[in-house]
Design a protein around this motif. Structure first.
Motif, PDB file in Angstrom:
ATOM      1  N   LYS A 247       0.833  -1.204   0.000  1.00 22.15           N
ATOM      2  CA  LYS A 247       0.000   0.000   0.000  1.00 22.15           C
ATOM      3  C   LYS A 247       0.868   1.254   0.000  1.00 22.15           C
ATOM      4  CE  LYS A 247      -3.518   2.259   2.923  1.00 22.15           C
ATOM      5  NZ  LYS A 247      -4.309   2.124   4.176  1.00 22.15           N
ATOM      6  N   ASP A 248       0.390   2.288  -0.677  1.00 22.89           N
ATOM      7  CA  ASP A 248       1.015   3.608  -0.598  1.00 22.89           C
ATOM      8  C   ASP A 248       0.522   4.283   0.675  1.00 22.89           C
ATOM      9  OD1 ASP A 248       2.014   6.163  -0.857  1.00 22.89           O
ATOM     10  OD2 ASP A 248       0.744   6.709  -2.569  1.00 22.89           O
ATOM     11  N   TYR A 249       1.358   4.241   1.722  1.00 18.82           N
ATOM     12  CA  TYR A 249       0.975   4.824   3.009  1.00 18.82           C
ATOM     13  C   TYR A 249       1.220   6.331   3.069  1.00 18.82           C
ATOM     14  CZ  TYR A 249       0.599   0.070   4.862  1.00 18.82           C
ATOM     15  OH  TYR A 249       0.224  -1.233   5.087  1.00 18.82           O
TER      16      TYR A 249
ATOM     17  N   SER B 202      -1.429   8.321  -1.456  1.00 16.66           N
ATOM     18  CA  SER B 202      -2.703   7.995  -2.104  1.00 16.66           C
ATOM     19  C   SER B 202      -3.549   6.944  -1.390  1.00 16.66           C
ATOM     20  CB  SER B 202      -2.441   7.521  -3.539  1.00 16.66           C
ATOM     21  OG  SER B 202      -1.781   6.257  -3.526  1.00 16.66           O
ATOM     22  N   GLY B 203      -2.916   6.057  -0.611  1.00 21.87           N
ATOM     23  CA  GLY B 203      -3.638   4.941  -0.018  1.00 21.87           C
ATOM     24  C   GLY B 203      -3.942   3.825  -1.002  1.00 21.87           C
ATOM     25  N   GLU B 204      -3.459   3.952  -2.241  1.00 23.28           N
ATOM     26  CA  GLU B 204      -3.692   2.929  -3.261  1.00 23.28           C
ATOM     27  C   GLU B 204      -2.811   1.710  -3.004  1.00 23.28           C
ATOM     28  OE1 GLU B 204      -2.853   4.817  -6.950  1.00 23.28           O
ATOM     29  OE2 GLU B 204      -4.270   6.461  -6.615  1.00 23.28           O
ATOM     30  N   THR B 205      -3.220   0.566  -3.564  1.00 18.69           N
ATOM     31  CA  THR B 205      -2.427  -0.656  -3.444  1.00 18.69           C
ATOM     32  C   THR B 205      -1.802  -1.012  -4.791  1.00 18.69           C
ATOM     33  OG1 THR B 205      -4.368  -2.040  -3.855  1.00 18.69           O
ATOM     34  CG2 THR B 205      -3.793  -1.580  -1.550  1.00 18.69           C
TER      35      THR B 205
ATOM     36  N   TYR C  16       2.543  11.507  -6.652  1.00 15.27           N
ATOM     37  CA  TYR C  16       2.847  10.575  -5.575  1.00 15.27           C
ATOM     38  C   TYR C  16       3.996  11.062  -4.684  1.00 15.27           C
ATOM     39  CZ  TYR C  16      -0.231   7.270  -7.925  1.00 15.27           C
ATOM     40  OH  TYR C  16      -1.326   6.661  -8.482  1.00 15.27           O
TER      41      TYR C  16
ATOM     42  N   SER D 217       3.972  15.359  -0.824  1.00 20.30           N
ATOM     43  CA  SER D 217       3.718  15.186   0.607  1.00 20.30           C
ATOM     44  C   SER D 217       4.811  15.895   1.404  1.00 20.30           C
ATOM     45  CB  SER D 217       3.705  13.697   0.982  1.00 20.30           C
ATOM     46  OG  SER D 217       3.677  13.531   2.383  1.00 20.30           O
TER      47      SER D 217
ATOM     48  N   HIS E 122       4.029  -4.193   4.938  1.00 18.14           N
ATOM     49  CA  HIS E 122       4.122  -2.928   5.662  1.00 18.14           C
ATOM     50  C   HIS E 122       5.536  -2.343   5.629  1.00 18.14           C
ATOM     51  CE1 HIS E 122       0.664  -5.053   7.687  1.00 18.14           C
ATOM     52  NE2 HIS E 122       0.100  -3.891   7.402  1.00 18.14           N
TER      53      HIS E 122
ATOM     54  N   ASN F  87       3.376   2.184   9.606  1.00 13.88           N
ATOM     55  CA  ASN F  87       2.533   1.585   8.563  1.00 13.88           C
ATOM     56  C   ASN F  87       1.691   0.445   9.113  1.00 13.88           C
ATOM     57  OD1 ASN F  87       3.724   3.306   6.717  1.00 13.88           O
ATOM     58  ND2 ASN F  87       5.017   1.733   5.779  1.00 13.88           N
TER      59      ASN F  87
END
Length: 282
Positions: A13-15, A18-21, A47, A50, A196, A244
């Motif tokens: 996961k993009d922690y 984006s929260g995307e996997t 991406y 941040s 993670h 994470n």
């Protein structure tokens, strides 16, 4: 061991943004992992947007950022000593993915003729404030040759891996030194944290390397001269991985995992991150 390059090693996961996997596909031939899908060149910048992406800032606020900056100071000294020793003195230096320019700043103070590439404008502006002027793309150095080329945790970010490696090799002078630091997904902390593990850092990390991969992805003209561990990385990566996994920074647990990762690597040599030093035999 998986043998089908299309097999999914794990899903991460993009922690950070984006929260995307994203799937990590196992490349059996090169023994490395490939992030899938990979962001397009047009969309990849989002991406990195941040305030917590530390390598593009000089942020010292908060304990994690403060620790990062303290370790960074020590690492910069070690890096400058390494390039001096491997090159038997100073010369022309190209740092790819130069961030905010701190490494090149120190190198210049020690007599190196410095050059750098950094695609992120905010990072380039911070470097410029330190009188380190960076180019935006590698293409701007076409035709030049450098005694030393460095990529400190950068190769995993670069698209079109084979083409990029070819360009880097063409920039290295005969007898020159190429130094690359990358995370090692075969480390204890990677195996412990699994999806993670903060050093997977999808989708910013497009490629995930093993020692076996780093021995085959370059041409035969580049001889692997030395491999060195980055022992502090296991602690920092474990700290982020705890966040994470559990939503909070368990410093005691992260320190233990980071320490045990280094202890186990004394025999396995599978440290959390490794520096690969190549010599151009041309």
């Amino acid at each position: 061991m998986k043998t089908n390059p299309k097999d999914i090693f794990l899903t991460a996961k993009d922690y950070l943004v984006s929260g995307e996997t994203f799937d990590l596909l196992y490349d059996a031939e090169r023994k490395m992992l490939i992030t899938s899908p990979q962001p397009s060149l047009e969309n990849v910048s989002k991406y990195y947007e941040s305030k917590e992406y530390i390598s593009h800032t000089d942020n010292k606020k908060g304990l994690i950022n403060s620790l990062y900056q303290q370790v960074k100071k020590r690492a910069l000294q070690s890096k400058s000593d390494l390039i001096f020793n491997l090159n038997n003195g100073t010369g022309s230096l190209l740092d790819i993915g130069a961030g905010t320019g701190d490494f090149l700043n120190i190198a210049e103070q020690k007599g190196w003729k410095i050059n750098g590439v950094e695609p992120n404008k905010n990072a380039r502006d911070l470097a410029a404030s330190k009188n380190v002027i960076l180019k935006e793309t590698l293409k701007e150095f076409t035709g030049n040759k450098f005694d030393v080329i460095t990529l400190w945790h950068v190769l995993e970010h670069l698209p079109n891996l084979e083409d990029t490696i070819h360009k880097i090799e063409n920039l290295l002078a005969p007898g020159g030194t190429l130094i690359i630091a990358v995370p090692n997904y075969n480390s204890f902390d990677s195996n412990y944290y699994k999806s993670h593990w903060a050093a997977f850092d999808v989708p910013r990390h497009l490629w995930h390397f093993s020692q076996s991969a780093m021995k085959v992805i370059f041409s035969k003209e580049l001889s692997l001269h030395k491999i060195k561990p980055l022992v502090f990385d296991s602690f920092y990566v474990s700290l982020l991985s705890e966040k994470n996994k559990n939503g909070n920074t368990n410093f005691a647990k992260a320190f233990f995992i980071g320490l045990w990762s280094n202890i186990s690597a004394w025999s396995s040599k599978e440290y959390s991150s490794l520096i690969y030093c190549y010599k151009n035999t041309k």
